[in-house]
Design an enzyme around this catalytic site. Structure first.
Site, PDB file in Angstrom:
ATOM      1  CG  ASP A  70      -2.249  -0.735   0.945  1.00 47.80           C
ATOM      2  OD1 ASP A  70      -2.709  -0.723  -0.210  1.00 47.80           O
ATOM      3  OD2 ASP A  70      -2.789  -1.344   1.877  1.00 47.80           O
ATOM      4  N   GLY A 356      13.186 -11.645  -7.757  1.00 45.82           N
ATOM      5  CA  GLY A 356      12.684 -12.836  -7.085  1.00 45.82           C
ATOM      6  C   GLY A 356      13.798 -13.506  -6.312  1.00 45.82           C
ATOM      7  CB  CYS A 383      16.307  -7.292  -8.844  1.00 47.05           C
ATOM      8  SG  CYS A 383      17.084  -7.716  -7.272  1.00 47.05           S
ATOM      9  CG  HIS A 510      13.767  -3.672  -7.052  1.00 43.82           C
ATOM     10  ND1 HIS A 510      12.950  -4.682  -7.508  1.00 43.82           N
ATOM     11  CD2 HIS A 510      14.731  -4.281  -6.298  1.00 43.82           C
ATOM     12  CE1 HIS A 510      13.376  -5.844  -7.043  1.00 43.82           C
ATOM     13  NE2 HIS A 510      14.468  -5.620  -6.308  1.00 43.82           N
ATOM     14  CD  GLU A 512      10.489  -2.834  -9.353  1.00 40.93           C
ATOM     15  OE1 GLU A 512      10.569  -3.880  -8.680  1.00 40.93           O
ATOM     16  OE2 GLU A 512      11.393  -2.445 -10.126  1.00 40.93           O
TER      17      GLU A 512
END
Length: 542
Positions: A70, A356, A383, A510, A512
């Site tokens: 969130d 992952g 990653c 990362h 994103e």
């Protein structure tokens, strides 16, 4: 500072986080400085050790905090940059209380839930208030469902806090389910009534009720909820299922003027109506794109939407930037091991391999990277996606046929990916990786440098333990691999590229976690541009 507390009732997954984030968007577009945070009742210290199947992705902040997904919504929907202070769990609360007791800070008193645990929760609100004197509104979402045993202490702490700061400075918002019963042909208000009754039993009267509903909220039901839940009728707000994208949520909540209701309650009614023009333009581009491209996401948690939430959202941001619809094809990495890359991936314009952990599906991801490189399909590795691209290149271009990562094969003959010395011997799993924002150097003349607009330094968020093995750096560069970025302090490889390819780039960090609706991350934007070029070329040369 003013405070908004968002609770939820009836069932989980109602969209409390999106409701809170959307309110943040509306208030920010009114010109207010907004900060958001999440209180989670679970006993984990943070979600860092949880499986994505349990909790979706782990969202990493600048300071390295591993947090609830969130907080990704919060950062995407508002301009605030969050920290570990913006995510509090029961695990953190009890850990702090017990450590204080062991140090004798309670002066010999019996340590109790009230006041010691509730005081610890309130202290987080107080600390965030002190640390952010320029913030107008702090929005706090309480995880879980009202009535859950583990959430009771948080609710009690909020009740106390509202009294301490003055109820005129606090707005309680309760999100409930308004289910539509097909057999009866009507929406039922009883779950909302009972949920609010439970909240009132705990000492909190909601000021605004947000009803999650598949349809609209008719006036009869609005009037019934208002009467039985002791709120004004105008303060019963519909939160409808949006048709196309979650970024419609602020626009939908605006229909019932929730931002006006909130500012009236907390004494900020002199702020102007939200200027949503740019947000609406972004939403329009998402819903009515001129172009279309297909991207394969090759992962090991593919069946779970929330496992790669920030990846999918970043693709949407980049797609809107290029006026392009992104058709995402989810490919299970293990299926590639069984059926081959071409058969499993099918016809796509780009391939993305996300992060992952663990060795399941690794060989399938390596085959996907090889397929993209050899077929000139744009490839973007993130990653783990960077590490498997390195392994693939070492095996199939540099002749290191037994190249691997020591994560997957401890005694690998050619460990092109390995642990750094400081990571060896670490046994705890939580918060022991390279985490958070790190500075990296970009090398001029590379694709990465171009995508970042010629910048020579960047700051990106990390979450990983294994690294590119510097012992193999010369060997891979001699084989043609381009290293376009290294970390500023340690010289660790951050970005690799394959030259003479439409787009073959992989990053150890990362990206994103830094993408926003009207400001897509440059690496995602570059990847989608390359995929769109491939799609347009197919149209031009069928």
């Amino acid at each position: 500072m003013k405070y908004i507390f968002v609770t939820g009732g009836v069932v989980s997954s109602l969209g409390k986080g999106l409701a809170a984030a959307s309110i943040g968007t509306l208030l920010e577009h009114r010109g207010l400085k907004v900060l958001m945070q999440k209180f989670d009742p679970y006993l984990n210290v943070d979600p860092g050790t949880m499986s994505p199947y349990q909790h979706g992705e782990v969202y990493v902040l600048d300071d390295g905090a591993e947090t609830d997904l969130d907080l990704g919504h919060y950062e995407r929907f508002t301009s605030g940059v969050l920290s570990q202070m913006n995510n509090l769990t029961s695990g953190q609360v009890f850990d702090s209380v017990i450590k204080k007791e062991r140090r004798g800070e309670y002066l010999g008193k019996t340590v109790q839930f009230i006041p010691h645990v509730t005081d610890e929760i309130k202290s987080r609100l107080q600390q965030v208030t002190l640390d952010n004197p320029d913030v107008d509104v702090l929005i706090t979402e309480i995880g879980g469902t009202v009535g859950d045993m583990e959430g009771l202490l948080f609710i009690e702490a909020l009740r106390q806090y509202a009294l301490e700061v003055g109820k005129q400075n606090v707005c309680f918002i309760h999100v409930t389910l308004l289910p539509y019963i097909k057999a009866a042909g009507e929406a039922k208000t009883k779950p909302t009534q009972q949920s609010v009754a439970k909240l009132r039993e705990l000492g909190i009267q909601p000021d605004i009720i947000i009803c999650r509903t598949e349809t609209d909220l008719d006036e009869d039901n609005r009037r019934k909820i208002a009467m039985f839940c002791n709120v004004e009728r105008k303060n019963v707000v519909a939160f409808r299922d949006v048709a196309n994208t979650i970024y419609e949520c602020p626009i939908d909540l605006r229909r019932d003027k929730i931002d006006r209701l909130v500012v009236d309650k907390i004494g900020l009614s002199d702020t102007p109506a939200p200027a949503l023009e740019e947000w609406e333009k972004f939403v329009y581009r998402v819903i009515h794109p001129k172009h279309r491209t297909t991207i394969a996401v090759v992962g090991k948690y593919i069946e779970l939407q929330d496992a790669y939430k920030s990846i999918y959202e970043s693709l949407i941001h980049a797609g809107a930037h290029h006026d392009t619809e992104i058709n995402i094809v989810r490919v299970e990495a293990e299926a590639i091991e069984d059926n081959g890359a071409a058969a499993s991936i099918g016809h796509v314009h780009g391939i993305l391999v996300p992060g992952g952990f663990g060795d399941r599906g690794i060989e399938g991801k390596i085959l996907a990277a090889q397929y993209a490189r050899e077929s000139n399909i744009p490839y973007f590795g993130i990653c783990l996606g960077m590490q498997i691209a390195t392994i693939e290149y070492a095996r199939n271009v540099c002749g290191l046929t037994e190249a691997n990562s020591t994560e997957f094969k401890k005694d690998a003959k050619d460990p092109v990916i390995c642990l750094q010395e400081e990571q060896k011997g670490i046994e705890d799993m939580g918060a022991t990786m390279r985490l958070g924002s790190c500075e990296s150097i970009l090398f001029a003349g590379t694709r990465a440098s171009d995508l970042y607009g010629g910048a020579d330094r960047i700051h990106e968020r990390h979450r990983h333990r294994y690294e590119f093995n510097s012992d193999y750096q010369d060997k891979l560069q001699e084989g043609g691999l381009v290293i376009s970025s290294v970390s500023a302090n340690e010289g660790l490889v951050e970005i690799i590229e394959v030259p003479n390819h439409p787009f073959y780039l992989a990053a150890q960090f990362h990206p994103e976690f830094r993408s926003k609706p009207n400001k897509p991350h440059p690496l995602f934007a570059g990847f989608i541009k390359a995929a769109l070029d491939r799609a347009n070329a197919e149209i031009s040369n069928p």
